[in-house]
Scaffold this motif. Sequence first.
Motif, PDB file in Angstrom:
ATOM      1  N   GLU A   3       0.834  -1.204   0.000  1.00  0.00           N
ATOM      2  CA  GLU A   3       0.000   0.000   0.000  1.00  0.00           C
ATOM      3  C   GLU A   3       0.873   1.260   0.000  1.00  0.00           C
ATOM      4  O   GLU A   3       0.610   2.226  -0.721  1.00  0.00           O
ATOM      5  CB  GLU A   3      -0.902  -0.031   1.248  1.00  0.00           C
ATOM      6  N   CYS A   4       1.936   1.219   0.804  1.00  0.00           N
ATOM      7  CA  CYS A   4       2.792   2.403   0.954  1.00  0.00           C
ATOM      8  C   CYS A   4       3.574   2.721  -0.326  1.00  0.00           C
ATOM      9  O   CYS A   4       3.635   3.877  -0.741  1.00  0.00           O
ATOM     10  CB  CYS A   4       3.763   2.203   2.105  1.00  0.00           C
ATOM     11  N   THR A   5       4.171   1.703  -0.931  1.00  0.00           N
ATOM     12  CA  THR A   5       4.969   1.989  -2.129  1.00  0.00           C
ATOM     13  C   THR A   5       4.071   2.502  -3.252  1.00  0.00           C
ATOM     14  O   THR A   5       4.431   3.431  -3.974  1.00  0.00           O
ATOM     15  CB  THR A   5       5.772   0.757  -2.589  1.00  0.00           C
ATOM     16  N   ALA A   6       2.862   1.924  -3.365  1.00  0.00           N
ATOM     17  CA  ALA A   6       1.931   2.415  -4.389  1.00  0.00           C
ATOM     18  C   ALA A   6       1.556   3.870  -4.090  1.00  0.00           C
ATOM     19  O   ALA A   6       1.489   4.711  -4.987  1.00  0.00           O
ATOM     20  CB  ALA A   6       0.680   1.533  -4.427  1.00  0.00           C
ATOM     21  N   TRP A   7       1.360   4.165  -2.810  1.00  0.00           N
ATOM     22  CA  TRP A   7       0.939   5.507  -2.398  1.00  0.00           C
ATOM     23  C   TRP A   7       1.996   6.557  -2.755  1.00  0.00           C
ATOM     24  O   TRP A   7       1.700   7.590  -3.343  1.00  0.00           O
ATOM     25  CB  TRP A   7       0.653   5.517  -0.886  1.00  0.00           C
ATOM     26  N   ILE A   8       3.240   6.276  -2.369  1.00  0.00           N
ATOM     27  CA  ILE A   8       4.291   7.300  -2.554  1.00  0.00           C
ATOM     28  C   ILE A   8       4.552   7.526  -4.051  1.00  0.00           C
ATOM     29  O   ILE A   8       4.793   8.650  -4.496  1.00  0.00           O
ATOM     30  CB  ILE A   8       5.586   6.947  -1.778  1.00  0.00           C
ATOM     31  N   ARG A   9       4.478   6.458  -4.832  1.00  0.00           N
ATOM     32  CA  ARG A   9       4.711   6.612  -6.276  1.00  0.00           C
ATOM     33  C   ARG A   9       3.584   7.397  -6.923  1.00  0.00           C
ATOM     34  O   ARG A   9       3.820   8.256  -7.767  1.00  0.00           O
ATOM     35  CB  ARG A   9       4.856   5.236  -6.918  1.00  0.00           C
TER      36      ARG A   9
END
Length: 320
Positions: A170-176
């Motif tokens: 969830e986090c990596t998708a969010w930051i990208r």
Amino acid sequence: MTEPIIRVADIAWGRLRSPDLDKQEEFLTRFGMIRADRTDDKLFMRGTGSSHHIHVTEKGDEGFISLAFRAQSEDDLHKLAKEAESASDVEDIDEPGGGKRVRLTEPNGYTIEVVHGVEEVAEIPVERPIYNFGNIDKYARGGELWRHEKGPAHVMRIGHGVLGTPKMEECTAWIRHHIGLIPSDEVYVEDDKDKIIASFNRIDAGKDFVDHHVFLYVSNEKAGLNHISFEVPDFDDVMMGHEHLRDTGDYEHVWGIGRHVLGSQIYDYWKDPWGRVHEHWADSDTLNKDYGTRYVPAEEGLNSQWGEPAPMEFIHHVSP
Ligand SMILES: [Fe+2]
């Protein structure tokens, strides 16, 4: 991957909270930063580069508050404010250095500041001896002796920030999606490329070269700051900075000195008086869009080219 809302230009600062600003300033000075400004309840530290500040400490119970990234334009702030669910309005930054900002909340609940128009300052010249390396130019320092005063490292700029999270995907998708970072190296375990435990992300500047990573999420049971990281000029500066911190006898050394595999930096990690890990590094790999994304098994990616592999204490460290 879908189009991100914006693409940021660089990391700007890390923001911590500490109960004693004198003690924080003493550590950061010994670490190689310079006071940019100080108010009753905030400390702003700079490097030798042109950023007004690269490290902010607010007075209060110890904690990690945010990482800030620099937007390419003020329009991008408005775009974020409009399109990002968690976004604040575009606000004036009521702090030394000024500028405008949008505050986002990432999936762990920490703040990501996206800033623009913060004051730029004159760089502070740092004179370094030139290397007489035989494979580059044996006579580059012809006739000059290598002499350098002992003292702290010379922090030039902030390089990257790393957050631990129990919500990797969830986090990596969010930051990208929100700030347009792109993955450089994805580190996986158990022979399974879906089991990512560390995600190294860089700025998307097209054909221009940028640092191998500007931001990482690493898998952790708890969310928090794993470390913030600052660039120094060269190998000797890492070494002399290490000795300077060591000789104070006041701080805990975490990891180093060595050369990373992913990013290839020569690194050294220290804890501040409240256990927040600060890194010095020199000599990063730089990549552009052509590198794409690679998948690397953990035993390879988290090892060192020389120096010790990452200690468990570092891998599992977060400062909430
Ligand atoms: Fe690092």
